[in-house]
Scaffold this motif. Structure first.
Motif, PDB file in Angstrom:
ATOM      1  N   HIS A  24       0.494-100.079 -35.267  1.00 32.96           N
ATOM      2  CA  HIS A  24      -0.378-101.028 -35.157  1.00 32.96           C
ATOM      3  C   HIS A  24      -0.055-102.084 -35.834  1.00 32.96           C
ATOM      4  N   ASN A  25       1.223-102.635 -35.570  1.00 36.68           N
ATOM      5  CA  ASN A  25       1.767-104.006 -36.289  1.00 36.68           C
ATOM      6  C   ASN A  25       1.538-104.014 -37.711  1.00 36.68           C
ATOM      7  N   ALA A  26       1.576-102.743 -38.359  1.00 39.33           N
ATOM      8  CA  ALA A  26       1.513-103.009 -39.840  1.00 39.33           C
ATOM      9  C   ALA A  26       2.937-103.417 -40.410  1.00 39.33           C
ATOM     10  N   ILE A  27       2.730-104.111 -41.284  1.00 37.58           N
ATOM     11  CA  ILE A  27       4.011-104.621 -42.040  1.00 37.58           C
ATOM     12  C   ILE A  27       4.730-103.713 -43.123  1.00 37.58           C
ATOM     13  N   ASP A  28       6.147-103.381 -42.823  1.00 38.65           N
ATOM     14  CA  ASP A  28       6.855-102.567 -43.819  1.00 38.65           C
ATOM     15  C   ASP A  28       7.637-103.675 -44.553  1.00 38.65           C
ATOM     16  N   LEU A  29       8.434-103.180 -45.528  1.00 34.07           N
ATOM     17  CA  LEU A  29       9.485-104.193 -46.106  1.00 34.07           C
ATOM     18  C   LEU A  29      10.342-104.907 -45.228  1.00 34.07           C
ATOM     19  N   ALA A  30      10.776-104.320 -44.249  1.00 34.77           N
ATOM     20  CA  ALA A  30      11.839-105.281 -43.371  1.00 34.77           C
ATOM     21  C   ALA A  30      10.987-106.062 -42.558  1.00 34.77           C
ATOM     22  N   GLY A  55       0.353-110.501 -32.093  1.00 37.38           N
ATOM     23  CA  GLY A  55       0.943-108.993 -32.407  1.00 37.38           C
ATOM     24  C   GLY A  55       1.219-108.303 -30.906  1.00 37.38           C
ATOM     25  N   ALA A  56       2.160-107.252 -30.863  1.00 40.83           N
ATOM     26  CA  ALA A  56       2.574-106.699 -29.571  1.00 40.83           C
ATOM     27  C   ALA A  56       1.320-105.640 -29.147  1.00 40.83           C
ATOM     28  N   GLY A  57       0.935-105.497 -27.962  1.00 38.56           N
ATOM     29  CA  GLY A  57       0.036-104.580 -27.484  1.00 38.56           C
ATOM     30  C   GLY A  57      -1.230-105.154 -27.430  1.00 38.56           C
ATOM     31  N   THR A  58      -2.252-104.495 -27.369  1.00 42.08           N
ATOM     32  CA  THR A  58      -3.534-104.993 -27.291  1.00 42.08           C
ATOM     33  C   THR A  58      -4.637-104.093 -28.403  1.00 42.08           C
ATOM     34  N   ALA A  59      -3.938-103.186 -29.077  1.00 45.89           N
ATOM     35  CA  ALA A  59      -4.565-102.655 -30.146  1.00 45.89           C
ATOM     36  C   ALA A  59      -4.730-103.152 -31.315  1.00 45.89           C
ATOM     37  N   ALA A  60      -3.810-103.936 -31.708  1.00 47.01           N
ATOM     38  CA  ALA A  60      -3.751-104.565 -33.091  1.00 47.01           C
ATOM     39  C   ALA A  60      -3.016-106.035 -33.054  1.00 47.01           C
ATOM     40  N   PHE A  61      -3.556-106.910 -33.701  1.00 45.08           N
ATOM     41  CA  PHE A  61      -2.689-107.772 -34.161  1.00 45.08           C
ATOM     42  C   PHE A  61      -1.891-107.755 -35.350  1.00 45.08           C
ATOM     43  N   CYS A  62      -2.635-107.192 -36.484  1.00 49.38           N
ATOM     44  CA  CYS A  62      -1.837-106.778 -37.667  1.00 49.38           C
ATOM     45  C   CYS A  62      -2.689-105.758 -38.412  1.00 49.38           C
ATOM     46  N   THR A  63      -2.448-104.631 -39.133  1.00 49.87           N
ATOM     47  CA  THR A  63      -3.143-104.158 -39.796  1.00 49.87           C
ATOM     48  C   THR A  63      -2.775-104.043 -41.411  1.00 49.87           C
ATOM     49  N   GLY A  64      -2.074-105.284 -41.676  1.00 54.23           N
ATOM     50  CA  GLY A  64      -1.835-105.221 -42.926  1.00 54.23           C
ATOM     51  C   GLY A  64      -0.438-104.375 -43.509  1.00 54.23           C
ATOM     52  N   ILE A  65      -0.303-103.795 -44.690  1.00 55.32           N
ATOM     53  CA  ILE A  65       0.882-103.341 -45.295  1.00 55.32           C
ATOM     54  C   ILE A  65       1.087-102.004 -44.505  1.00 55.32           C
ATOM     55  N   ASP A  66       2.075-101.589 -44.238  1.00 61.05           N
ATOM     56  CA  ASP A  66       2.348-100.237 -43.905  1.00 61.05           C
ATOM     57  C   ASP A  66       2.134 -99.282 -45.268  1.00 61.05           C
ATOM     58  N   ARG A  67       1.188 -98.145 -44.952  1.00 57.06           N
ATOM     59  CA  ARG A  67       0.957 -97.337 -46.023  1.00 57.06           C
ATOM     60  C   ARG A  67       2.062 -96.502 -46.319  1.00 57.06           C
ATOM     61  N   ASP A  68       3.174 -96.345 -45.469  1.00 56.98           N
ATOM     62  CA  ASP A  68       4.371 -95.551 -45.896  1.00 56.98           C
ATOM     63  C   ASP A  68       5.174 -96.396 -46.850  1.00 56.98           C
ATOM     64  N   ALA A  69       5.070 -97.681 -46.783  1.00 53.82           N
ATOM     65  CA  ALA A  69       5.972 -98.408 -47.740  1.00 53.82           C
ATOM     66  C   ALA A  69       5.787 -98.208 -49.082  1.00 53.82           C
ATOM     67  N   SER A  79       1.105-107.874 -63.805  1.00 54.09           N
ATOM     68  CA  SER A  79       2.257-108.073 -62.722  1.00 54.09           C
ATOM     69  C   SER A  79       1.975-107.172 -61.863  1.00 54.09           C
ATOM     70  N   VAL A  80       2.179-107.756 -60.523  1.00 53.37           N
ATOM     71  CA  VAL A  80       2.026-106.797 -59.334  1.00 53.37           C
ATOM     72  C   VAL A  80       3.159-107.517 -58.208  1.00 53.37           C
ATOM     73  N   ASP A  81       4.085-106.545 -57.692  1.00 54.03           N
ATOM     74  CA  ASP A  81       4.763-106.918 -56.771  1.00 54.03           C
ATOM     75  C   ASP A  81       4.363-106.624 -55.363  1.00 54.03           C
ATOM     76  N   ASP A  82       4.139-107.793 -54.595  1.00 52.36           N
ATOM     77  CA  ASP A  82       3.496-107.714 -53.368  1.00 52.36           C
ATOM     78  C   ASP A  82       4.068-108.172 -52.104  1.00 52.36           C
ATOM     79  N   PRO A  83       4.969-107.383 -51.401  1.00 54.67           N
ATOM     80  CA  PRO A  83       5.668-107.897 -50.553  1.00 54.67           C
ATOM     81  C   PRO A  83       4.996-108.878 -49.303  1.00 54.67           C
ATOM     82  N   LEU A  84       3.987-108.711 -49.476  1.00 60.73           N
ATOM     83  CA  LEU A  84       2.849-109.618 -48.404  1.00 60.73           C
ATOM     84  C   LEU A  84       2.788-111.078 -48.812  1.00 60.73           C
TER      85      LEU A  84
END
Length: 258
Positions: A24-30, A55-69, A79-84
């Motif tokens: 769903h176009n979630a964002i991982d570190l890469a 975003g690619a496809g029709t289901a999602a523009f972006c669903t934020g951070i990938d939960r597997d990251a 302090s928080v390291d936030d890749p987004l």
């Protein structure tokens, strides 16, 4: 590559597409690193004068951070390291106009991207929500960006209600989160038309106007974002408990569309 870039040297418009349909176009570190690199590259690209982000496809523009990251965090609650934090164009000091073309779901970390776009055009099938509180997480950066784009009461309702409520494209337009709603098949053409208009104007004038618009709110925005790391560190449930909540609600339809 998880970010596709298409340039039209004739029109001066580039299309940037998040391309992780299977997630769903979630964002991982890469993907986060690729996005940051694209914005930095565009600063030096004379053939890019306006950008459409989608975003690619029709289901999602972006669903934020990938939960597997996996994102190691410092021990300090301040302090928080936030890749987004670096995925938006303004974080890369890019002042060329960016139009978001929103298809499908836009939730959570998608608001980092919407928050740093000049304006958004929405498919009529798009929905907008912020799931953080449902899963025991503080909506900090997202809430700040929402509050910059929407009336305070609407931003508060969206940030606090979690997955219980989603904004329809119509409602997003009514409250000013998006500037136009199109049929699904007309989304990208509408965004390209707007971007083409911007790219056809003298680029120095356009970029100066973009910078002027952002200067009107940038001081307050930066002050608000500076509070986010501590609020997240102090208010988030432990990752294991977040995962339990996520697993227990996965696949559910416990939301109301408005």
């Amino acid at each position: 590559m998880t970010v596709r870039v298409e340039r039209d040297g004739t029109s001066g418009v580039a299309v940037v597409t998040l391309d992780r349909v299977h997630r769903h176009n979630a964002i991982d570190l890469a993907t986060a690193a690729e996005l940051a690199g694209v914005w930095r590259e565009f600063r030096y690209a004379a053939d890019v004068r306006a950008v459409v982000l989608t975003g690619a496809g029709t289901a999602a523009f972006c669903t934020g951070i990938d939960r597997d990251a996996e994102i190691p965090q410092p021990g300090s609650p301040y302090s928080v390291d936030d890749p987004l934090a670096t995925i938006g164009p303004k974080a890369a000091d890019l002042w060329k106009p960016v139009i978001a073309a929103v298809n499908g779901m836009a939730c959570g970390g998608a608001f980092y991207l919407l928050g740093e776009s000049e304006f958004a055009i929405s498919s009529s099938t798009a929905t907008y929500f912020d799931p953080h509180t449902t899963y025991g997480m503080v909506s900090a950066y997202e809430a700040v960006y929402l509050a910059q784009r929407m009336p305070f009461g609407e931003a508060a309702r969206t940030a606090l209600m979690g997955t219980a409520e989603r904004l329809s494209a119509r409602r997003a337009y009514e409250i000013g989160l998006v500037s136009e709603v199109t049929g699904p098949g007309e989304l990208l053409p509408a965004a390209l038309r707007a971007a083409g208009t911007l790219a056809a104007c003298p680029t120095e004038a356009v970029q100066g106007t973009v910078r002027a618009l952002w200067s009107a709110k940038q001081a307050a925005l930066q002050q608000a974002l500076a509070q986010a790391p501590a609020l997240i560190a102090l208010g988030n449930l432990p990752p294991g408990r977040q995962a339990e909540l996520f697993a227990s609600r996965r696949g559910g339809t416990d939301f109301r569309l408005r």
